[in-house]
Structure formats: structure tokens, C-alpha cells
Design a protein around this motif. Sequence first.
Motif, PDB file in Angstrom:
ATOM      1  N   SER A 169     -33.614  12.235  -6.209  1.00  0.00           N
ATOM      2  CA  SER A 169     -34.930  11.812  -5.750  1.00  0.00           C
ATOM      3  C   SER A 169     -35.559  10.873  -6.770  1.00  0.00           C
ATOM      4  CB  SER A 169     -35.844  13.020  -5.537  1.00  0.00           C
ATOM      5  OG  SER A 169     -35.320  13.854  -4.542  1.00  0.00           O
TER       6      SER A 169
ATOM      7  N   VAL B 295     -34.040   7.562  -6.315  1.00  0.00           N
ATOM      8  CA  VAL B 295     -34.484   6.953  -5.057  1.00  0.00           C
ATOM      9  C   VAL B 295     -35.928   6.469  -5.168  1.00  0.00           C
ATOM     10  CG1 VAL B 295     -35.171   7.535  -2.692  1.00  0.00           C
ATOM     11  CG2 VAL B 295     -32.903   8.171  -3.527  1.00  0.00           C
ATOM     12  N   LYS B 296     -36.760   7.278  -5.800  1.00  0.00           N
ATOM     13  CA  LYS B 296     -38.178   6.928  -5.928  1.00  0.00           C
ATOM     14  C   LYS B 296     -38.405   5.846  -6.984  1.00  0.00           C
ATOM     15  CE  LYS B 296     -39.642  10.934  -6.940  1.00  0.00           C
ATOM     16  NZ  LYS B 296     -40.392  12.161  -7.304  1.00  0.00           N
TER      17      LYS B 296
ATOM     18  N   LYS C 284     -30.548   7.249  -0.251  1.00  0.00           N
ATOM     19  CA  LYS C 284     -31.842   7.526   0.372  1.00  0.00           C
ATOM     20  C   LYS C 284     -31.649   7.789   1.867  1.00  0.00           C
ATOM     21  CE  LYS C 284     -36.558   5.785   0.802  1.00  0.00           C
ATOM     22  NZ  LYS C 284     -37.546   4.805   0.333  1.00  0.00           N
TER      23      LYS C 284
ATOM     24  N   SER D 124     -32.303  11.458   3.618  1.00  0.00           N
ATOM     25  CA  SER D 124     -33.365  11.598   4.621  1.00  0.00           C
ATOM     26  C   SER D 124     -32.766  11.926   5.988  1.00  0.00           C
ATOM     27  CB  SER D 124     -34.236  10.339   4.683  1.00  0.00           C
ATOM     28  OG  SER D 124     -33.470   9.220   5.018  1.00  0.00           O
TER      29      SER D 124
ATOM     30  N   LEU E 295     -32.063  15.566   6.174  1.00  0.00           N
ATOM     31  CA  LEU E 295     -33.291  16.345   6.343  1.00  0.00           C
ATOM     32  C   LEU E 295     -33.804  16.261   7.779  1.00  0.00           C
ATOM     33  CD1 LEU E 295     -35.125  15.455   3.012  1.00  0.00           C
ATOM     34  CD2 LEU E 295     -34.520  17.760   3.775  1.00  0.00           C
TER      35      LEU E 295
ATOM     36  N   ILE F 114     -46.582  18.208  11.787  1.00  0.00           N
ATOM     37  CA  ILE F 114     -46.405  17.417  10.574  1.00  0.00           C
ATOM     38  C   ILE F 114     -47.733  16.825  10.121  1.00  0.00           C
ATOM     39  CG2 ILE F 114     -45.401  15.285   9.705  1.00  0.00           C
ATOM     40  CD1 ILE F 114     -42.861  16.055  11.016  1.00  0.00           C
TER      41      ILE F 114
ATOM     42  N   TYR G 179     -48.716  17.877   6.312  1.00  0.00           N
ATOM     43  CA  TYR G 179     -48.227  16.952   5.282  1.00  0.00           C
ATOM     44  C   TYR G 179     -49.061  17.033   4.008  1.00  0.00           C
ATOM     45  CZ  TYR G 179     -46.467  12.744   3.023  1.00  0.00           C
ATOM     46  OH  TYR G 179     -45.903  11.869   2.131  1.00  0.00           O
TER      47      TYR G 179
ATOM     48  N   GLY H 273     -48.612  20.576   2.119  1.00  0.00           N
ATOM     49  CA  GLY H 273     -47.315  20.837   1.441  1.00  0.00           C
ATOM     50  C   GLY H 273     -47.360  20.335   0.014  1.00  0.00           C
TER      51      GLY H 273
ATOM     52  N   ILE I  94     -40.738  18.649   5.038  1.00  0.00           N
ATOM     53  CA  ILE I  94     -41.835  17.895   4.408  1.00  0.00           C
ATOM     54  C   ILE I  94     -41.635  17.798   2.902  1.00  0.00           C
ATOM     55  CG2 ILE I  94     -44.307  17.893   3.898  1.00  0.00           C
ATOM     56  CD1 ILE I  94     -44.876  18.814   6.646  1.00  0.00           C
TER      57      ILE I  94
ATOM     58  N   GLY J 293     -38.905  17.920   1.168  1.00  0.00           N
ATOM     59  CA  GLY J 293     -37.816  17.016   0.842  1.00  0.00           C
ATOM     60  C   GLY J 293     -38.187  15.561   1.058  1.00  0.00           C
ATOM     61  N   MET J 294     -38.830  15.263   2.161  1.00  0.00           N
ATOM     62  CA  MET J 294     -39.161  13.872   2.473  1.00  0.00           C
ATOM     63  C   MET J 294     -40.227  13.335   1.514  1.00  0.00           C
ATOM     64  SD  MET J 294     -37.062  13.025   4.813  1.00  0.00           S
ATOM     65  CE  MET J 294     -37.566  11.614   5.801  1.00  0.00           C
ATOM     66  N   LYS J 295     -41.148  14.170   1.156  1.00  0.00           N
ATOM     67  CA  LYS J 295     -42.145  13.737   0.161  1.00  0.00           C
ATOM     68  C   LYS J 295     -41.450  13.380  -1.147  1.00  0.00           C
ATOM     69  CE  LYS J 295     -46.739  15.748   0.828  1.00  0.00           C
ATOM     70  NZ  LYS J 295     -47.588  16.930   0.532  1.00  0.00           N
ATOM     71  N   GLU J 296     -40.549  14.252  -1.554  1.00  0.00           N
ATOM     72  CA  GLU J 296     -39.784  14.009  -2.777  1.00  0.00           C
ATOM     73  C   GLU J 296     -39.108  12.644  -2.742  1.00  0.00           C
ATOM     74  OE1 GLU J 296     -40.167  15.994  -5.891  1.00  0.00           O
ATOM     75  OE2 GLU J 296     -38.118  15.203  -5.782  1.00  0.00           O
ATOM     76  N   LEU J 297     -38.680  12.245  -1.549  1.00  0.00           N
ATOM     77  CA  LEU J 297     -37.983  10.958  -1.433  1.00  0.00           C
ATOM     78  C   LEU J 297     -38.959   9.794  -1.314  1.00  0.00           C
ATOM     79  CD1 LEU J 297     -35.027  11.862   0.954  1.00  0.00           C
ATOM     80  CD2 LEU J 297     -34.932  11.396  -1.489  1.00  0.00           C
TER      81      LEU J 297
ATOM     82  N   PHE K 118     -41.466   9.411   1.208  1.00  0.00           N
ATOM     83  CA  PHE K 118     -41.884   9.021   2.552  1.00  0.00           C
ATOM     84  C   PHE K 118     -43.330   9.448   2.829  1.00  0.00           C
ATOM     85  CE2 PHE K 118     -37.282   8.987   2.969  1.00  0.00           C
ATOM     86  CZ  PHE K 118     -37.065   7.869   3.751  1.00  0.00           C
ATOM     87  N   SER K 119     -44.040   8.592   3.538  1.00  0.00           N
ATOM     88  CA  SER K 119     -45.432   8.891   3.897  1.00  0.00           C
ATOM     89  C   SER K 119     -45.488   9.653   5.219  1.00  0.00           C
ATOM     90  CB  SER K 119     -46.213   7.596   4.049  1.00  0.00           C
ATOM     91  OG  SER K 119     -45.809   6.939   5.231  1.00  0.00           O
TER      92      SER K 119
END
Lengths: 122, 122, 122, 122
Positions: free
Chosen positions: A22, A25-26, A86, A90, A93, A115, A119, A122, B98, B100-104, B106-107
Motif C-alpha cells: 500500500s 501504491v500510495k 494497485k 483493488s 478487494l 458505503i 466510508y 471506517g 473499505i 483496504g481500499m482506503k489504504e490503497l 481510493f476515495s
Amino acid sequence: MYELEFDNNVPIYIQVLNNIKSDIVKGALLPGEKMLSARDLAIKYQINPNTASRIYKELEAEELCYTKRGLGTFVTEDQEKVENIKEEMSNALIDTFIKGMKELGFSKEQLIEMISERYERG
Amino acid sequence: MYELEFDNNVPIYIQVLNNIKSDIVKGALLPGEKMLSARDLAIKYQINPNTASRIYKELEAEELCYTKRGLGTFVTEDQEKVENIKEEMSNALIDTFIKGMKELGFSKEQLIEMISERYERG
Amino acid sequence: MYELEFDNNVPIYIQVLNNIKSDIVKGALLPGEKMLSARDLAIKYQINPNTASRIYKELEAEELCYTKRGLGTFVTEDQEKVENIKEEMSNALIDTFIKGMKELGFSKEQLIEMISERYERG
Amino acid sequence: MYELEFDNNVPIYIQVLNNIKSDIVKGALLPGEKMLSARDLAIKYQINPNTASRIYKELEAEELCYTKRGLGTFVTEDQEKVENIKEEMSNALIDTFIKGMKELGFSKEQLIEMISERYERG
DNA sequence: GTGGTCTAGACCACT
DNA sequence: GTGGTCTAGACCACC
């Protein structure tokens, strides 16, 4: 030392692995950047040095980093590899999420609503 | 026999367990309905009979079914239990998704868009 | 137990790995066949069980075998993977050979002659 | 500076060492010729000066060069030494090649054919 | 200092 | 009995 709380159902090395992925990727870890030494990684996450080594070995197998003998481990400079990871992460997931929720009988609208609600929390 | 393809990284008994739970949640298995015998479950999913037994034991521990000696195993009639399971399973799915996607990186908007796109496909 | 003499300049796990790969390529290990358990592999080659495990893990990463939980490790049924490995391994050998010999100043004819002479001996 | 791309799986000093040995064998470095200083070698190959020193130390140990204090390092004038090295290096290459290809199930004829095909390309 | 390999042994989960 | 994970500690090679 790190504040990560381990989920005991998932192997530590997988959790750290995903953490590092991560970061790459980030962009928290930049292409070509020197990564922590295996020993320091072990200290950061409070794990055994061998486990840390193993994590780097896996990352290297996925070509997300490379090793210069005696010098250390470095983030790959191949931006495409990073993009692929990435995508891969994703997709995995999203797929498990949608598949599981459909199985439970949730509609698309319900998913979107849930979601939206969660969001920020979380 | 069943067309389920097992993911070798997840214990088989977990996969079958989730399958059955989903059936109960969706109503494919109705309250009070008689379930397959462990032996038949083993045949349906092509698994070891011991594994099948274990699955029923776990379901019973979660009080999603009960056994009448000599008659078989039946789905719980307690609708609240069923609701709880639904909550539990969907929460687990949403949270990992959520997180996992935040970690990557994603908004919220990206997540919603991706789900809109993929729900039908999945 | 096995008669393999280890070359101390090459890690044991690499040597065993190549050995097993060759067995798959040659057909001494057939697609779908159950392989030795990691423990038995350890005994056969007189190595540590962890090292044996690691070997299987690498083979699995290359998708030359797969694991059924609790049951064991099996040779891949994907014949294409096997072909790829054969190509890959032989190309690596040929390339280092030709590159090295050219560097030393040997001509094509000399190489062919040397191979003719030594093939039986080796 | 040099265009050599290092293979990270082989120690750098070995790679440079083989490079220099090849140069001697091929006659790119002539008997009695003055070699680069360790410092210049380090620059040429972009390596650590300590590594460069080590390389000359090894070359000297194999008696392929000698040092005149204050004047520098020179290629050996003993042509026999050079011949030995050539034998040694080519034998090592041939042996690993033939052994590996046999293991994979290739016949003598196949080897010869493959070499004929690839020599020019490589 | 860096990573790489190997051994030893323990504990766990799965079938 | 099967593989999977983790720890511990040792030794080596490389830069």
C-alpha cells in the motif's frame, strides 16, 4: 516501532506485506527509494528478522523491489509494476466484496448506500 | 455434487460454512427446514465426512441449526439469529473492503463508481 | 535418502529445486501426481523440514505445483506451465554458456566440437 | 565508466573478475600491459573502491597479475597461466551446461543444433 | 552494515 | 499426517 495491531487470523507477514505494498501504491515509498533494512523492518513491526527477510523476499518475487548486494533493498523503478499491483489488489478487494454481498442478497443500491454511510467512519 | 470451486487459500470448511450461512440468510434454506445429513453434505461438496461434521458442529455452536436425535439437523426458527448473522457477515465484508481500499488511496466516490460498474458483471 | 552431492557454492534449496523441476520437465513427476510430503522431502535430501517447505513454496509460486490443505502437494496439471519452465531453464543454460564462451574467444565450431567430445563423458 | 549491467544474483566482484579474466584470455589485455589502478577500476565499473581492491587481490592470488610498488599493476607475462585460466573457465562453462541440459533430457544432437542456431544471435 | 541461507523446534489449522 | 507460520540463533558473503 509501529502501532499496527495485528489481526490474528491473518499471518503477520501478509499484513506487513500488504502494508508495504500500500505504501508503494500510495507513493509513501517512492520508486528507487531505499527501504528499511530487514533488521530495521523487524524492529519497526516487532517481528522476527527472518520474518522481515521473508517479506522482502516475497516483494522481490513480485518485482516490487530489488536488492543490491550488501547495500540494501530498493523500491522498483518500474512504475508499471506499481500500477499492476494497485489494479490487482483493488480488484481482489472489490471482487470478494461484491461476490459476498450478492450472496447475502444485497442490491447494488444497498451497497452504494452502505458505503456512503461508512466510508468516513471506517 | 456441487460446482463450487474451492479457493485453496481459505479452509474448505469455512467456504462451505459461508455458503450455507448465505443460503440461510437469503432464504434458500428456510427456518425449520431439514438440512442435508453430514454424509450427504460431504457428497454434495465432495469433501471429507469429518469436514462435513465439523461444519454442522460450527453451525450449531452459532445456533443457526439444531439437531433432533435420530431425525436430523434443522435450520433454526429464531429469525433474530438469522438477522444477526446477516449483519455480522455483511459488516465483515464492508469493513475489510473499505479499510483496504482506503489504504490503497481510493476515495468514496471512486468506490461507488467502481461498484456501480462492476455489480452486474460480477 | 538421496545420493545427491551438494555443490557448496549453490544454496541447497536451489539445487533441490532444480532437481525437482527437472523431474517434472522430464516426466519423472507426472501432472497431478502427489509429491513427497515436505517432511519426507527433508528426509530424502537430508535437509531441514523448513528448507523443504520453502522449496515447495517456491515451486508453488512458480505454479509448478499446488497445495490441497491437509492433503499434500501435487504437480500442476497445466502442461503449458511445464513447457514454459523447460524453455526457461534451457534458455538460461544456453545463454550463459554461449555468452561466456564467446567472451573467451571460442568459435561456434569449437563449441560444437567440445560438446561432441564431452557429452558422453559428463 | 562502463556499460556492464550487473546481475544482482552474482557477486559484483565475481562479475568484474570474470570480465577482466576474459580480457586477458582474449588478448584485450596483453602480457606485461599496465592495468587500471584500483581507483580507476572503481570508476570504470561504478563500484566501491574496496571491491576494486579485492578484485586485484584475487587476480594476484591467481597470479594473473603482479604489482610493482609505486608503478602499478601489470598483466602476467606467463602465457601458461593464461592458458590455464582459459581451460579452467571454459571447462566450468561446459560442465554446467552439459550437466544441466542432460538433466532436462536433451540429447547431444539437440544441443549441437541449439548452439548452431543461437551462436550468431547471442 | 547489508541480505542470504540453514538449522532447530514449537505451535497451529486443516483433512 | 499434511502444510503454514513464527521465533531464535548461527554462520556466511558482500560492500
